[in-house]
Design a protein around this motif. Structure first.
Motif, PDB file in Angstrom:
ATOM      1  N   ASP A  14       0.669  -1.402  -0.001  1.00  0.00           N
ATOM      2  CA  ASP A  14      -0.043  -0.036  -0.123  1.00  0.00           C
ATOM      3  C   ASP A  14       0.925   1.161  -0.060  1.00  0.00           C
ATOM      4  O   ASP A  14       1.617   1.528   0.796  1.00  0.00           O
ATOM      5  N   PHE A  15       0.688   2.000  -0.956  1.00  0.00           N
ATOM      6  CA  PHE A  15       1.574   3.277  -1.139  1.00  0.00           C
ATOM      7  C   PHE A  15       0.399   4.459  -0.660  1.00  0.00           C
ATOM      8  O   PHE A  15       1.165   5.749  -0.995  1.00  0.00           O
ATOM      9  N   GLY A  16      -0.474   4.312  -0.436  1.00  0.00           N
ATOM     10  CA  GLY A  16      -1.408   5.405   0.100  1.00  0.00           C
ATOM     11  C   GLY A  16      -2.747   4.897   0.391  1.00  0.00           C
ATOM     12  O   GLY A  16      -3.544   4.193  -0.468  1.00  0.00           O
ATOM     13  N   ALA A  17      -3.105   4.903   1.881  1.00  0.00           N
ATOM     14  CA  ALA A  17      -4.300   4.055   2.386  1.00  0.00           C
ATOM     15  C   ALA A  17      -5.321   3.813   1.567  1.00  0.00           C
ATOM     16  O   ALA A  17      -5.631   2.499   1.351  1.00  0.00           O
ATOM     17  N   MET A  49       5.930 -14.408   3.856  1.00  0.00           N
ATOM     18  CA  MET A  49       4.396 -14.575   3.725  1.00  0.00           C
ATOM     19  C   MET A  49       3.982 -15.614   2.565  1.00  0.00           C
ATOM     20  O   MET A  49       2.738 -15.927   2.578  1.00  0.00           O
ATOM     21  N   ARG A  50       4.825 -15.965   1.781  1.00  0.00           N
ATOM     22  CA  ARG A  50       4.486 -16.944   0.813  1.00  0.00           C
ATOM     23  C   ARG A  50       3.323 -16.238  -0.146  1.00  0.00           C
ATOM     24  O   ARG A  50       2.280 -17.243  -0.395  1.00  0.00           O
ATOM     25  N   PRO A  51       3.411 -14.936  -0.640  1.00  0.00           N
ATOM     26  CA  PRO A  51       2.165 -14.685  -1.433  1.00  0.00           C
ATOM     27  C   PRO A  51       2.128 -15.432  -2.721  1.00  0.00           C
ATOM     28  O   PRO A  51       3.240 -15.647  -3.243  1.00  0.00           O
ATOM     29  N   SER A  52       1.004 -15.596  -3.276  1.00  0.00           N
ATOM     30  CA  SER A  52       0.863 -16.097  -4.520  1.00  0.00           C
ATOM     31  C   SER A  52       0.885 -15.095  -5.803  1.00  0.00           C
ATOM     32  O   SER A  52       1.280 -15.646  -6.907  1.00  0.00           O
ATOM     33  N   ALA A  53       0.516 -13.658  -5.271  1.00  0.00           N
ATOM     34  CA  ALA A  53       0.805 -12.644  -6.178  1.00  0.00           C
ATOM     35  C   ALA A  53       1.101 -11.383  -5.202  1.00  0.00           C
ATOM     36  O   ALA A  53       0.424 -11.324  -4.111  1.00  0.00           O
ATOM     37  N   ILE A  54       1.657 -10.384  -5.964  1.00  0.00           N
ATOM     38  CA  ILE A  54       1.977  -9.096  -5.326  1.00  0.00           C
ATOM     39  C   ILE A  54       1.250  -8.156  -6.159  1.00  0.00           C
ATOM     40  O   ILE A  54       1.449  -7.900  -7.491  1.00  0.00           O
ATOM     41  N   ILE A  55       0.613  -7.186  -5.500  1.00  0.00           N
ATOM     42  CA  ILE A  55       0.096  -5.988  -6.128  1.00  0.00           C
ATOM     43  C   ILE A  55       0.720  -4.889  -5.425  1.00  0.00           C
ATOM     44  O   ILE A  55       0.576  -4.419  -4.375  1.00  0.00           O
ATOM     45  N   LEU A  56       1.214  -3.732  -6.379  1.00  0.00           N
ATOM     46  CA  LEU A  56       1.775  -2.522  -5.908  1.00  0.00           C
ATOM     47  C   LEU A  56       0.727  -1.368  -6.108  1.00  0.00           C
ATOM     48  O   LEU A  56       0.059  -1.121  -7.247  1.00  0.00           O
ATOM     49  N   SER A  57      -0.056  -0.769  -5.165  1.00  0.00           N
ATOM     50  CA  SER A  57      -1.356  -0.085  -5.236  1.00  0.00           C
ATOM     51  C   SER A  57      -0.696   1.488  -5.785  1.00  0.00           C
ATOM     52  O   SER A  57       0.624   1.734  -6.006  1.00  0.00           O
ATOM     53  N   GLY A  58      -1.453   2.301  -6.184  1.00  0.00           N
ATOM     54  CA  GLY A  58      -1.330   3.926  -6.394  1.00  0.00           C
ATOM     55  C   GLY A  58      -1.044   4.661  -5.071  1.00  0.00           C
ATOM     56  O   GLY A  58      -1.024   3.898  -4.038  1.00  0.00           O
ATOM     57  N   GLY A  59      -0.836   5.598  -5.245  1.00  0.00           N
ATOM     58  CA  GLY A  59      -0.594   6.504  -4.028  1.00  0.00           C
ATOM     59  C   GLY A  59      -0.205   8.103  -4.638  1.00  0.00           C
ATOM     60  O   GLY A  59      -0.057   8.509  -5.618  1.00  0.00           O
ATOM     61  N   PRO A  60      -0.412   8.870  -3.599  1.00  0.00           N
ATOM     62  CA  PRO A  60      -0.314  10.203  -3.946  1.00  0.00           C
ATOM     63  C   PRO A  60       0.867  10.988  -4.278  1.00  0.00           C
ATOM     64  O   PRO A  60       1.054  11.966  -4.731  1.00  0.00           O
ATOM     65  N   ALA A  61       2.052  10.252  -3.891  1.00  0.00           N
ATOM     66  CA  ALA A  61       3.418  10.963  -3.920  1.00  0.00           C
ATOM     67  C   ALA A  61       3.832  11.066  -5.324  1.00  0.00           C
ATOM     68  O   ALA A  61       3.268  10.318  -6.419  1.00  0.00           O
ATOM     69  N   SER A  62       4.748  11.771  -5.620  1.00  0.00           N
ATOM     70  CA  SER A  62       5.704  11.601  -7.010  1.00  0.00           C
ATOM     71  C   SER A  62       7.048  10.989  -6.435  1.00  0.00           C
ATOM     72  O   SER A  62       7.554  11.059  -5.497  1.00  0.00           O
ATOM     73  N   VAL A  63       7.319   9.777  -7.397  1.00  0.00           N
ATOM     74  CA  VAL A  63       8.354   9.277  -7.122  1.00  0.00           C
ATOM     75  C   VAL A  63       9.710   9.952  -7.093  1.00  0.00           C
ATOM     76  O   VAL A  63      10.604   9.474  -6.376  1.00  0.00           O
ATOM     77  N   TYR A  64       9.771  11.246  -7.488  1.00  0.00           N
ATOM     78  CA  TYR A  64      10.784  12.040  -7.232  1.00  0.00           C
ATOM     79  C   TYR A  64      10.860  13.058  -5.927  1.00  0.00           C
ATOM     80  O   TYR A  64      11.851  13.639  -5.752  1.00  0.00           O
ATOM     81  N   ALA A  65       9.767  12.981  -5.394  1.00  0.00           N
ATOM     82  CA  ALA A  65       9.726  13.727  -4.244  1.00  0.00           C
ATOM     83  C   ALA A  65      10.515  13.062  -3.126  1.00  0.00           C
ATOM     84  O   ALA A  65      11.029  12.024  -3.008  1.00  0.00           O
ATOM     85  N   GLN A  66      11.190  13.918  -2.273  1.00  0.00           N
ATOM     86  CA  GLN A  66      12.409  13.395  -1.450  1.00  0.00           C
ATOM     87  C   GLN A  66      11.881  12.267  -0.425  1.00  0.00           C
ATOM     88  O   GLN A  66      12.664  11.284  -0.185  1.00  0.00           O
ATOM     89  N   GLY A  84       1.421  -3.644 -10.899  1.00  0.00           N
ATOM     90  CA  GLY A  84       1.463  -2.312 -10.263  1.00  0.00           C
ATOM     91  C   GLY A  84       0.584  -1.522 -10.953  1.00  0.00           C
ATOM     92  O   GLY A  84       0.502  -1.562 -12.174  1.00  0.00           O
ATOM     93  N   PHE A  85      -0.113  -0.589 -10.182  1.00  0.00           N
ATOM     94  CA  PHE A  85      -0.850   0.389 -10.823  1.00  0.00           C
ATOM     95  C   PHE A  85      -0.657   1.750 -10.358  1.00  0.00           C
ATOM     96  O   PHE A  85      -0.233   2.158  -9.234  1.00  0.00           O
ATOM     97  N   CYS A  86      -0.410   2.628 -11.171  1.00  0.00           N
ATOM     98  CA  CYS A  86      -0.109   3.947 -11.074  1.00  0.00           C
ATOM     99  C   CYS A  86       1.030   4.246 -10.791  1.00  0.00           C
ATOM    100  O   CYS A  86       2.051   3.935 -11.108  1.00  0.00           O
ATOM    101  N   TYR A  87       1.117   4.880  -9.182  1.00  0.00           N
ATOM    102  CA  TYR A  87       2.309   5.052  -8.577  1.00  0.00           C
ATOM    103  C   TYR A  87       3.257   3.435  -8.497  1.00  0.00           C
ATOM    104  O   TYR A  87       4.346   3.463  -8.682  1.00  0.00           O
ATOM    105  N   GLY A  88       2.494   2.482  -8.541  1.00  0.00           N
ATOM    106  CA  GLY A  88       3.112   1.069  -8.335  1.00  0.00           C
ATOM    107  C   GLY A  88       3.762   0.720  -9.795  1.00  0.00           C
ATOM    108  O   GLY A  88       4.883   0.186  -9.682  1.00  0.00           O
TER     109      GLY A  88
END
Ligand code: XMP
Length: 529
Positions: A14-17, A49-66, A84-88
């Motif tokens: 989760d990159f943004g609740a 955790m032995r996940p079967s798959a991983i999903i990276l969520s979106g999030g409000p940040a910019s990847v270049y923000a400090q 991955g979605f959006c920020y993901g």
């Protein structure tokens, strides 16, 4: 562990609740168990955790923000498919050597997606389709080994994938309903690419929860505070199915429940399920406690602390109880910030701090619903055979009718309010049912979400027959909402309002005026106190 009944589960970083919760919901709706972890989880911990798959969520940040959230690069080396979605998508690209930049202008809302060449993720979707975008930055160069699989007018890399490494990503949000084929893409990912089975059903979940509870409880005794609300009722039904009469439920009747509720609790748990049930009739005790109290927060405080006092008095009368079952649900865990401070253990500690255990008293907690969203809890209730009136109960404040009586709470006012409230609920239950029959949609936007009566501390002049009266006023409150954070007053037809009003003044002695609250939240709140 919940997922063990099928062994399959999807972990959402989760990159943004709010993004993570929505994705986990969509995956669960496809009958695959999914849970959310903070995005900064170490790859080693995630792998364990032995996940079967991983999903990276979106999030409000910019990847270049400090202080932009990062992902442990090891996540992409676990050999587990990642989507991955959006920020993901952006964090996947920058972590693996690609580049993100500002595109000419941001893209917010619907956009036309055009596919480029072959794609496993988009395979069963049209060459042109509507997707939901919400971004300023975007991937401008994909990492080595990736191919671009779709673009939009403003976004050159609207989707990318590297099937060899089992990595997939989209700039748009497939989890949002406005993305026409979003669900199809999730299905392709889960069932086509990852080879999962849609086996996570509520029936299966009940079986695995029951087995877990049985193993955890063993021969010990469990106690539970039953309120008549959805969560505690579902926990009671579950624990009872698991360990039968090793469970005792304590129902503290503070006298501020709505009409018919104590009877329903007695009927369902005392008779239908035959659970050992201690019904504490504490109405008089509460009446004394609340005499003369006007301040709403003071009412809440007194009602809350007295509840636990009574509960522990009852618990002390039972021998050998070691466990306390509680209806904590997943959003309570997520929103309490427990994830950020090291997961479940710290939440349990904070619950312990919340429950005022008397000196020297200790129970281990069991919280079987702590992985479920509210509507899943309702589904569990249905599978367990709880009645609709309990499972689909509206939100109702813990302090009950006390905070719907403005000013001092008296037994007489409680009786007046209970009767008026029963009429409001009866008429608006029928109104919602008519809407449902007309639209076929249980969540029609015009359906009332919460509705009740409140009793202000005023009297006014009226006339009944030839007599002048000086009677009470009843407020009708009915709101449309989805989460109680914001709400609008329900635009009820005049004939429905008219019938509620005439029934209340005719059927509830001492009331000569009915008013309708037409204030949204904000600026008002849903409740009056
Ligand atoms: P407000 O009045 O703040 O309410 O708009 C938002 C939602 O919360 C419920 N509510 C409570 N629930 N204890 C509770 O358990 C309380 O003291 C309480 N106060 C408000 C309210 O019914 C609405 O759904």
């Amino acid at each position: 562990m919940l997922q063990e009944h099928s062994g399959q589960h999807v972990v959402v970083l989760d990159f943004g609740a709010q993004y993570g919760q929505l994705i986990a919901r969509r995956v669960r709706d496809l009958h695959v168990y999914s849970e959310i972890v903070p995005c900064d989880i170490e790859a080693k911990e995630l792998g364990a955790m032995r996940p079967s798959a991983i999903i990276l969520s979106g999030g409000p940040a910019s990847v270049y923000a400090q202080d932009a959230p990062r992902v442990d690069p090891g996540v992409f080396e676990l050999g587990v498919p990642v989507l991955g979605f959006c920020y993901g998508q952006q964090i996947m690209a920058t972590t693996l050597g690609g580049e993100v930049g500002h595109v000419d202008k941001g893209e917010y809302g619907p956009a036309t997606l055009v596919r480029d060449g072959a794609s496993m993720l988009l395979a069963d979707t049209p060459a042109e389709q509507t997707v939901w975008m919400s971004h300023r930055d975007a991937v401008v160069r994909v990492p080595e080994g990736f191919q671009v699989t779709a673009h939009t007018g403003t976004c050159p890399v609207a989707a990318m994938e590297c099937p060899r490494l089992r990595l997939y990503a989209t700039q748009f949000h497939p989890e949002v309903r406005h993305t026409a084929y979003g669900n199809k893409m999730l299905e392709t990912f889960l069932f086509g690419i990852c080879g999962l089975e849609p086996s996570w059903t509520m029936e299966g979940v009940v079986d695995s929860l029951v087995a877990d509870i049985r193993a955890r409880v063993g021969e010990r005794r469990v106690i539970l505070a039953l309120s008549g609300g959805v969560d505690s009722s579902v926990v009671a039904a579950l624990v009872h199915r698991a360990v039968d009469d090793q469970l005792t439920c304590v129902f503290v009747n503070h006298g501020m429940l709505r009409k018919g509720e104590p009877e329903l609790v007695e009927e369902v748990f005392g008779r239908q399920f035959d659970v050992p049930l201690v019904h504490v009739r504490a109405e008089q005790r509460y009446a004394k406690l609340l005499a003369g109290v006007i301040d709403p927060e003071e009412k809440r405080r007194r009602i809350g602390s007295e509840f636990w006092k009574i509960f522990f008095e009852e618990a002390a009368k039972l021998d050998g109880v070691e466990l306390l079952a509680q209806g904590t649900i997943y959003p309570d865990i997520i929103e309490s910030g427990a994830r950020k401070t090291g997961g479940k253990a710290s939440t349990i500690k904070s619950h312990h701090n919340l429950i005022p255990f008397p000196e020297g008293v200790h129970f281990d907690l069991i919280e079987p619903l702590d992985h479920f969203f509210k509507d899943e809890v309702r589904e569990l209730g249905v599978v367990l055979g709880l009645p609709e009136a309990m499972v689909y109960r509206q939100p109702f404040p813990g302090p009950g009718l006390a905070i719907r009586i403005i000013g001092e709470v008296t037994t007489h006012k409680l009786d007046v309010l209970r009767d008026a409230d029963a009429i409001v609920r009866e008429e608006l239950d029928a109104y919602n049912l008519r809407l449902f029959e007309q639209t076929g949609d249980r969540n029609s936007e015009h359906a009332c979400w919460q509705y009740f009566a409140a009793l202000p501390d005023i009297r006014s002049v009226g006339v009944m027959g030839d007599e002048r009266t000086y009677g009470r006023t009843v407020i009708v409150r009915a709101v449309e909402s989805t989460d109680a954070m914001t709400a609008d007053w329900a635009k009820l037809p005049y004939d429905v309002l008219g019938r509620i009003s005439s029934r209340i003044v005719a059927e509830v002695a001492g009331v000569n005026r009915v008013v309708y609250d037409v204030t949204p939240k904000p600026p008002a709140t849903i409740e009056w106190e």
